[in-house]
Scaffold this motif. Structure first.
Motif, PDB file in Angstrom:
ATOM      1  N   PRO A 187       1.273  -1.179   0.352  1.00  0.00           N
ATOM      2  CA  PRO A 187      -0.302   0.355   0.250  1.00  0.00           C
ATOM      3  C   PRO A 187       0.240   1.069   0.171  1.00  0.00           C
ATOM      4  N   VAL A 188       0.805   2.607  -0.142  1.00  0.00           N
ATOM      5  CA  VAL A 188       0.885   3.992  -0.739  1.00  0.00           C
ATOM      6  C   VAL A 188       0.181   4.249   0.525  1.00  0.00           C
ATOM      7  N   ALA A 189       0.097   6.103   0.544  1.00  0.00           N
ATOM      8  CA  ALA A 189      -0.243   6.225   1.829  1.00  0.00           C
ATOM      9  C   ALA A 189      -1.972   6.034   2.065  1.00  0.00           C
ATOM     10  N   VAL A 190      -1.590   5.137   3.118  1.00  0.00           N
ATOM     11  CA  VAL A 190      -3.326   4.822   4.100  1.00  0.00           C
ATOM     12  C   VAL A 190      -4.150   5.424   4.765  1.00  0.00           C
ATOM     13  N   LEU A 191      -5.084   6.069   4.448  1.00  0.00           N
ATOM     14  CA  LEU A 191      -6.022   6.636   5.208  1.00  0.00           C
ATOM     15  C   LEU A 191      -7.455   5.760   5.160  1.00  0.00           C
ATOM     16  N   GLY A 192      -8.559   6.721   5.508  1.00  0.00           N
ATOM     17  CA  GLY A 192     -10.144   5.482   5.427  1.00  0.00           C
ATOM     18  C   GLY A 192     -10.397   5.702   7.080  1.00  0.00           C
ATOM     19  N   PRO A 193     -11.552   5.614   7.213  1.00  0.00           N
ATOM     20  CA  PRO A 193     -12.025   5.455   8.505  1.00  0.00           C
ATOM     21  C   PRO A 193     -10.814   5.105   9.898  1.00  0.00           C
ATOM     22  N   VAL A 194     -11.133   5.507  10.536  1.00  0.00           N
ATOM     23  CA  VAL A 194     -10.229   5.956  11.510  1.00  0.00           C
ATOM     24  C   VAL A 194     -11.261   5.233  12.921  1.00  0.00           C
ATOM     25  N   LEU A 195     -10.754   3.709  13.730  1.00  0.00           N
ATOM     26  CA  LEU A 195     -11.755   3.034  14.506  1.00  0.00           C
ATOM     27  C   LEU A 195     -11.723   3.552  15.716  1.00  0.00           C
ATOM     28  N   GLY A 196     -10.321   4.237  16.319  1.00  0.00           N
ATOM     29  CA  GLY A 196     -10.432   4.335  17.670  1.00  0.00           C
ATOM     30  C   GLY A 196      -8.534   5.011  17.637  1.00  0.00           C
ATOM     31  N   ILE A 206      -3.638  13.994   7.252  1.00  0.00           N
ATOM     32  CA  ILE A 206      -5.039  14.540   8.071  1.00  0.00           C
ATOM     33  C   ILE A 206      -5.275  15.293   9.029  1.00  0.00           C
ATOM     34  N   LYS A 207      -4.775  14.906  10.169  1.00  0.00           N
ATOM     35  CA  LYS A 207      -5.224  14.912  11.855  1.00  0.00           C
ATOM     36  C   LYS A 207      -4.221  16.688  11.966  1.00  0.00           C
ATOM     37  N   GLU A 208      -3.070  16.712  11.434  1.00  0.00           N
ATOM     38  CA  GLU A 208      -2.006  17.622  11.745  1.00  0.00           C
ATOM     39  C   GLU A 208      -2.609  19.293  10.459  1.00  0.00           C
ATOM     40  N   MET A 209      -3.268  18.770   9.543  1.00  0.00           N
ATOM     41  CA  MET A 209      -4.035  19.737   8.977  1.00  0.00           C
ATOM     42  C   MET A 209      -5.547  20.570   9.749  1.00  0.00           C
ATOM     43  N   ILE A 328      -9.593  10.669   1.314  1.00  0.00           N
ATOM     44  CA  ILE A 328      -9.201  11.849   2.169  1.00  0.00           C
ATOM     45  C   ILE A 328     -10.844  12.231   3.183  1.00  0.00           C
ATOM     46  N   ILE A 329     -12.027  12.515   2.679  1.00  0.00           N
ATOM     47  CA  ILE A 329     -12.813  12.198   3.310  1.00  0.00           C
ATOM     48  C   ILE A 329     -13.266  11.922   4.462  1.00  0.00           C
ATOM     49  N   ALA A 330     -13.414  10.685   3.999  1.00  0.00           N
ATOM     50  CA  ALA A 330     -13.928   9.586   5.444  1.00  0.00           C
ATOM     51  C   ALA A 330     -12.807   9.728   6.554  1.00  0.00           C
ATOM     52  N   THR A 331     -11.060   9.937   6.101  1.00  0.00           N
ATOM     53  CA  THR A 331     -10.626   9.793   7.417  1.00  0.00           C
ATOM     54  C   THR A 331     -11.111  11.050   8.449  1.00  0.00           C
ATOM     55  N   ALA A 332     -10.940  12.422   7.450  1.00  0.00           N
ATOM     56  CA  ALA A 332     -11.093  13.356   8.329  1.00  0.00           C
ATOM     57  C   ALA A 332     -12.677  13.248   8.913  1.00  0.00           C
ATOM     58  N   GLN A 333     -13.837  12.619   8.235  1.00  0.00           N
ATOM     59  CA  GLN A 333     -14.914  12.496   9.106  1.00  0.00           C
ATOM     60  C   GLN A 333     -15.439  11.973  10.106  1.00  0.00           C
ATOM     61  N   SER A 334     -14.331  10.632   9.638  1.00  0.00           N
ATOM     62  CA  SER A 334     -14.004   9.612  11.311  1.00  0.00           C
ATOM     63  C   SER A 334     -13.156  10.350  12.096  1.00  0.00           C
ATOM     64  N   LEU A 335     -12.459  10.839  11.938  1.00  0.00           N
ATOM     65  CA  LEU A 335     -11.337  11.700  13.185  1.00  0.00           C
ATOM     66  C   LEU A 335     -11.929  12.568  14.163  1.00  0.00           C
ATOM     67  N   GLY A 339     -13.754  12.583  17.932  1.00  0.00           N
ATOM     68  CA  GLY A 339     -13.026  13.437  18.818  1.00  0.00           C
ATOM     69  C   GLY A 339     -11.454  13.510  19.246  1.00  0.00           C
ATOM     70  N   LEU A 340     -10.849  13.328  17.725  1.00  0.00           N
ATOM     71  CA  LEU A 340      -9.218  13.403  17.943  1.00  0.00           C
ATOM     72  C   LEU A 340      -8.542  14.473  17.536  1.00  0.00           C
ATOM     73  N   ILE A 341      -9.893  15.367  17.517  1.00  0.00           N
ATOM     74  CA  ILE A 341      -8.864  17.072  16.490  1.00  0.00           C
ATOM     75  C   ILE A 341      -9.143  17.272  17.466  1.00  0.00           C
ATOM     76  N   SER A 342      -8.534  17.718  17.701  1.00  0.00           N
ATOM     77  CA  SER A 342      -7.697  18.742  18.775  1.00  0.00           C
ATOM     78  C   SER A 342      -7.621  20.877  17.874  1.00  0.00           C
ATOM     79  N   HIS A 343      -8.218  21.397  18.927  1.00  0.00           N
ATOM     80  CA  HIS A 343      -7.993  22.711  18.112  1.00  0.00           C
ATOM     81  C   HIS A 343      -7.653  23.957  19.388  1.00  0.00           C
ATOM     82  N   SER A 344      -6.418  24.886  18.517  1.00  0.00           N
ATOM     83  CA  SER A 344      -5.451  25.366  19.433  1.00  0.00           C
ATOM     84  C   SER A 344      -6.459  26.116  19.597  1.00  0.00           C
TER      85      SER A 344
END
Length: 344
Positions: A187-196, A206-209, A328-335, A339-344
């Motif tokens: 696989p190349v860079a693997v994205l998609g729905p995060v499960l935990g 994606i998280k850092e963006m 890309i979108i599935a990754t972001a939506q699952s994050l 609740g895995l995104i923290s905004h400063s």
């Protein structure tokens, strides 16, 4: 009639859990290995997040890549093995040997146990890191399955470990396999729905963006959805034409990071308010790497063409992946959902 039992190694892994989901949905019984029995509940919760209730169709065996114990039990009675357990970037590795030895020894330990248990085929989770790294700018692109990473170049230990461990697996099959079949998925860079909270290192892009990373270096990558990677493993497990072959898993042409940022911006609205679409100059990235050693690896990738083709998996195995944008979108939506995104 009960379908065959499949062993999926490293059940806490991101790709492994999506492989388990794909297998359970298709009616297989699944056995998986974990280094600690205490992680069984976590794995089961992640699988529920992914839409399956495994129940008795999933069993656990404690086994470690660096020890023989447990692997004979894990492989006993299995028709197939999907072997993805391998060291991934965690910050705990100190020397190159910390990466390479577990990867090579782990592959050989699993292959030996599979052979001795009468397993029909092992599908090895390798990586693009074993295919397209360390090549000059005039080396032919897109990369394909006949390409191998240049071990004489300045490689990250992770990429070196993936290359050496895949080569060791093929050499074992040739010399000692005694009829055991092998396929490899790269696989190349693997994205998609995060499960935990435990997910692929590519997901951090994606998280850092989303968390407001200040701009995009001139780096490009191909991407693939983890659900499609899992499906490709299951297809390669059964398909006669996959025997003795490796397959790149990629869902399209490589994208520059600024294109990834624009995809998030246009698709997610307010949830992508912190995403920067500023393009960073190579000079500014190099200057930042002088102060932050973690970024040195990024400097090696500036402007390097990382494009690959997955034409082989599509034409030979009939694999049909989602688009990079969907991944890309599935990754972001699952994050966001978890609740895995923290905004400063």
């Amino acid at each position: 009639m009960t379908k065959e039992t499949v062993l999926v190694t490293g059940g806490t892994g991101f790709i492994a859990q999506h492989c388990i989901i794909s297998l359970l949905k298709q009616g297989y019984r699944v056995r998986t290995t974990v280094r600690s029995a205490q992680r069984e509940n976590e794995v089961r919760q992640n699988l529920q997040q992914g839409g399956v209730e495994p129940g008795e169709n999933l069993t656990f065996v404690v086994a470690d890549l660096m020890a023989d114990q447990g692997w004979d039990v894990a492989t006993q009675g299995c028709t197939y093995v999907l072997h993805g357990a391998s060291p991934t970037p965690s910050g705990e590795q100190v020397t190159e040997a910390d990466w390479i030895n577990p990867a090579i020894e782990g592959n050989l330990r699993v292959l030996r146990a599979a052979r001795d248990a009468g397993v029909k085929r092992v599908v090895l989770t390798s990586a693009f890191g074993a295919v397209g790294v360390g090549h000059s700018s005039d080396y032919p692109r897109p990369f394909k399955e006949t390409d191998w990473t240049n071990l004489d170049s300045d490689l990250w230990p992770y990429q070196r470990s993936k290359t050496l461990s895949e080569r060791a697996a093929w050499a074992f099959i040739e010399k000692e396999g005694r009829g055991l079949e092998l396929s490899a998925i790269n696989p190349v860079a693997v994205l998609g729905p995060v499960l935990g909270a435990d997910y692929s290192h590519s997901t951090r892009i994606i998280k850092e963006m989303l968390e407001g990373q200040p701009g995009c270096p001139d780096i490009n990558s191909c991407f693939v959805d983890v659900r499609d990677v899992a499906d490709l493993h299951v297809i390669a497990m059964k398909h006669p034409a996959a025997k003795g072959e490796r397959f790149l898993a990629s869902s399209g042409h490589s994208l520059r990071l600024v294109e990834v940022a624009h995809t998030l911006k246009t698709s997610l609205g307010d949830a992508a308010r912190c995403v920067s679409t500023i393009e960073l100059t190579d000079e500014s990235v190099r200057a930042a790497a002088d102060k932050n050693p973690v970024m040195i690896g990024m400097v090696k990738l500036l402007g390097v063409d990382m494009n690959v083709t997955a034409e082989k998996a599509m034409s030979v195995l009939g694999w049909q992946p989602r688009t990079p944008q969907q991944a890309i979108i599935a990754t972001a939506q699952s994050l966001i959902e978890l609740g895995l995104i923290s905004h400063s």
